[in-house]
Design a protein around this motif. Structure first.
Motif, PDB file in Angstrom:
ATOM      1  N   ASP A 109      17.241  14.184  80.723  1.00 44.85           N
ATOM      2  CA  ASP A 109      16.055  14.487  79.921  1.00 44.85           C
ATOM      3  C   ASP A 109      15.823  13.362  78.924  1.00 44.85           C
ATOM      4  OD1 ASP A 109      15.834  16.912  81.190  1.00 44.85           O
ATOM      5  OD2 ASP A 109      16.472  18.123  79.480  1.00 44.85           O
TER       6      ASP A 109
ATOM      7  N   LEU B 154      16.502  20.776  76.161  1.00 45.71           N
ATOM      8  CA  LEU B 154      16.506  19.326  76.391  1.00 45.71           C
ATOM      9  C   LEU B 154      17.929  18.840  76.632  1.00 45.71           C
ATOM     10  CD1 LEU B 154      13.966  18.401  73.596  1.00 45.71           C
ATOM     11  CD2 LEU B 154      13.561  18.267  76.061  1.00 45.71           C
TER      12      LEU B 154
ATOM     13  N   ARG C 219      11.657  15.224  82.305  1.00 47.71           N
ATOM     14  CA  ARG C 219      12.870  15.683  82.980  1.00 47.71           C
ATOM     15  C   ARG C 219      12.918  15.046  84.361  1.00 47.71           C
ATOM     16  NH1 ARG C 219      13.833  21.476  81.821  1.00 47.71           N
ATOM     17  NH2 ARG C 219      15.133  20.442  80.304  1.00 47.71           N
TER      18      ARG C 219
END
Length: 155
Positions: free
Chosen positions: A51, A46, A70
């Motif tokens: 993100d 992440l 994302r």
């Protein structure tokens, strides 16, 4: 069970670690270490600047789910990753989960939502089909799917 969306602005992964049993880590991310390693997830899984992750809370305020969006080929495309619901929240929550994911993507300015799902994960695959996702391709047991958010959330 109504689910409430909470954006993870602080990039706090402790609630995910708390709700995610070690046995489910490979289901969520086959490349991640077991046991859960918060630093690994923050750096590797992440770590992209765009993100954005979210928690789903039940009506008692408990964290019962997690997902991340994302940035895709541009900010108007978001790719759904790392979808997780605790076992007791899974029965019948698919439609509400997909609604919350769409809501989060629209709030981020997305026009299209994409995802990959294992074809043999029938509950998830069928939930996305029922929510209106279009299957684009299949490769190595994974289906790539997309949903046009513009049509669904036109003002």
């Amino acid at each position: 069970m109504p689910l409430t969306l909470r954006r993870n602005r602080s990039r706090d992964l402790a609630p995910l670690e708390q709700m995610l049993p070690d046995a489910d880590i490979p289901l969520l991310n086959p490349n991640a270490k077991v046991p859960f390693d918060e630093m690994e997830w923050q750096r590797k899984w992440l770590g992209e600047g765009q993100d954005v992750s979210f928690y789903l809370e039940d009506d008692a305020g408990r964290d019962v789910g997690f997902f991340a969006l994302r940035e895709g080929i541009g900010p108007e495309v978001r790719h759904l990753t790392y979808v997780y619901l605790v076992e007791e929240a899974r029965g019948g929550a698919a439609a509400e989960l997909t609604e919350r994911v769409e809501q989060a993507a629209v709030d981020l300015g997305a026009l299209t939502l994409t995802l990959k799902v294992e074809v043999d994960n029938a509950p998830a695959f069928n939930a996305y089909l029922s929510a209106g996702y279009e299957e684009l391709s299949r490769r190595h047991g994974m289906a790539t799917m997309r949903l046009d958010l513009e049509d669904r959330h036109a003002a």
